[in-house]
Design a protein around this motif. Structure first.
Motif, PDB file in Angstrom:
ATOM      1  N   MET A   1       0.806  -1.220   0.000  1.00 47.31           N
ATOM      2  CA  MET A   1       0.000   0.000   0.000  1.00 47.31           C
ATOM      3  C   MET A   1       0.844   1.277   0.000  1.00 47.31           C
ATOM      4  O   MET A   1       0.553   2.193  -0.777  1.00 47.31           O
ATOM      5  CB  MET A   1      -0.930  -0.034   1.210  1.00 47.31           C
ATOM      6  N   PRO A   2       1.898   1.392   0.827  1.00 45.39           N
ATOM      7  CA  PRO A   2       2.693   2.627   0.791  1.00 45.39           C
ATOM      8  C   PRO A   2       3.302   2.885  -0.582  1.00 45.39           C
ATOM      9  O   PRO A   2       3.324   4.027  -1.038  1.00 45.39           O
ATOM     10  CB  PRO A   2       3.784   2.372   1.832  1.00 45.39           C
ATOM     11  N   PHE A   3       3.767   1.833  -1.237  1.00 40.85           N
ATOM     12  CA  PHE A   3       4.383   2.012  -2.556  1.00 40.85           C
ATOM     13  C   PHE A   3       3.348   2.485  -3.574  1.00 40.85           C
ATOM     14  O   PHE A   3       3.557   3.484  -4.285  1.00 40.85           O
ATOM     15  CB  PHE A   3       5.019   0.683  -2.994  1.00 40.85           C
TER      16      PHE A   3
ATOM     17  N   GLY B   1       0.526   3.875  -2.964  1.00 40.26           N
ATOM     18  CA  GLY B   1       0.054   5.197  -2.556  1.00 40.26           C
ATOM     19  C   GLY B   1       1.040   6.279  -2.929  1.00 40.26           C
ATOM     20  O   GLY B   1       0.663   7.355  -3.400  1.00 40.26           O
ATOM     21  N   THR B   2       2.334   6.006  -2.726  1.00 39.70           N
ATOM     22  CA  THR B   2       3.335   7.006  -3.078  1.00 39.70           C
ATOM     23  C   THR B   2       3.340   7.255  -4.580  1.00 39.70           C
ATOM     24  O   THR B   2       3.414   8.406  -5.026  1.00 39.70           O
ATOM     25  CB  THR B   2       4.728   6.546  -2.616  1.00 39.70           C
TER      26      THR B   2
END
Lengths: 156, 239
Positions: free
Chosen positions: B86-88, B90-91
């Motif tokens: 998710m962070p990847f 999202g970024t």
């Protein structure tokens, strides 16, 4: 510098649309760094906040449900108690009424009996006194008669 | 050149070169990407400074964005693995989205550079290839770390005939990702710039709105495809 199309196609040593150089790896490193920074500054804290709230809501719901069930149980219990108490009081009232009735009847019977008794006694007393008076009267009358007779006989 | 078209003023393909050792980098791309990253970080720092259970102000926006990204990655990657990626995803989404909109909304033209001009960082092929290669690395890493060497079974499923196609796919995926984004954003900037140059009043407005729309869609497409590729790599075949 006529047209950008020329630049794009000609592959001029300086510049061009498809000019690949060290920008590419540096940009990749930059984006990876940004991923880690955003992960620690944004995704993790916000995720924690959202999930905390979700779990808080679900536990509150469960608690509320439990409390509601408890309240319903208590209400049913109290209702039962109330019904019992009402029946009890009804019974007590009925009993008290019956008791009162009984007592009233008893007292009435007693009073009637007493009244009868004292009337009877009074009559007996009256009768006795009358008999006594009659006897006395007879005696007196006899005495008087005898006296009259003796006097009449004695006069000549 | 005898013919000097006003279009030459657009300065496409000119870069502000910075020398880093014996490496050359495109300065204008980094400048605008720092602005984008700065804006993102500022928003995030302001919004998460005081996280509360009853969200207020910027926290609402951030939670909305978070929710959106979670839904996107969960839908594409699947319930089991989406948390790691998710962070990847999202970024990627945020960086591309803010870059695209920043390129369209910030009046970069007011800042004059010695060479080249500022714009969306995603209008430079280096940036989009960097992002696309990161996606490639990400899905290889995701597949290998989750399934080990069994990941390569994916290449011969459902039949070994698929092997050459799947290998070609590994090259076409980053290629299409990078060129789609690059082409769309560059084309949008050019259309707006040309229209604004020819008729600097009202006429470019529809193109600008369309550009904003395309920019948002491109960010969504890039993030969705990245998530889909990762999801494909971590997907477990049910035998």
């Amino acid at each position: 510098m006529t047209s950008w199309l020329l630049l794009a196609e000609a592959g001029v040593p300086e510049g061009g649309l498809f000019d690949l150089d060290a920008t590419l790896p540096l940009m990749a490193v930059q984006v990876v760094l940004l991923t880690f920074i955003l992960n620690s500054l944004f995704f993790r804290p916000v995720g924690r906040a959202v999930e905390d709230r979700e779990s808080f809501i679900s536990t509150s719901r469960a608690e509320a449900k439990q409390k509601l069930a408890q309240v319903e149980r208590l209400e049913a219990d109290l209702r039962e108690q109330l019904k019992d108490a009402r029946q009890q009081s009804q019974k007590l009232i009925l009993e008290a009424e019956q008791e009162m009735d009984r007592l009233y009847r008893e007292a009435l019977a007693l009073a009637t009996a007493e009244a009868n008794a004292s009337r009877e006694q009074a009559r007996r007393e009256i009768d006795a006194q009358r008999d006594q008076a009659m006897t006395q009267l007879n005696i007196d009358a006899d005495k008087l008669g005898d006296l009259i007779v003796s006097r009449l006989l004695a006069t000549p | 050149m005898p013919l000097t078209l006003p279009l030459a003023e657009l300065e496409v393909g000119k870069h502000l070169y910075w020398q880093l050792g014996n490496l050359k980098i495109h300065g204008q791309v980094f400048l605008s990407s720092w602005v984008v990253i700065g804006a993102l970080l500022a928003l995030v720092v302001v919004g998460t400074r005081k996280l509360e259970r009853d969200p207020r102000g910027t926290q609402n926006l951030l939670e909305f964005v978070w929710d959106y990204i979670r839904d996107l990655s969960r839908e594409q990657i699947g319930e089991k693995a989406y948390r790691d990626w998710m962070p990847f995803i999202g970024t990627l989404f945020l960086f591309i989205f803010v870059s695209n909109w920043g390129g369209a909304l910030v009046p970069w033209k007011l800042i004059h550079l010695p060479s080249g001009e500022l714009g969306a960082p995603t209008a430079d092929i280096n940036t989009t290839i960097a992002l696309a290669l990161l996606v490639s690395l990400a899905y290889f890493y995701a597949g290998l770390s989750r399934k080990g060497l069994r990941y390569f079974e994916y290449y011969v499923e459902p039949t070994p005939i698929m092997l050459p196609f799947k290998i070609v796919e590994d090259f076409t995926k980053p290629l299409s990702l990078s060129f789609r984004l690059f082409g769309n954003i560059l084309a949008d900037e050019l259309v707006v710039a040309v229209l604004a140059f020819l008729v600097p009043l009202i006429v470019p407005l529809p193109a600008m709105f369309l550009g904003l729309f395309t920019s948002a869609i491109q960010a969504l497409i890039f993030a969705t495809l990245a998530a889909y590729y990762i999801g494909e790599a971590v997907h477990e075949e049910h035998h």
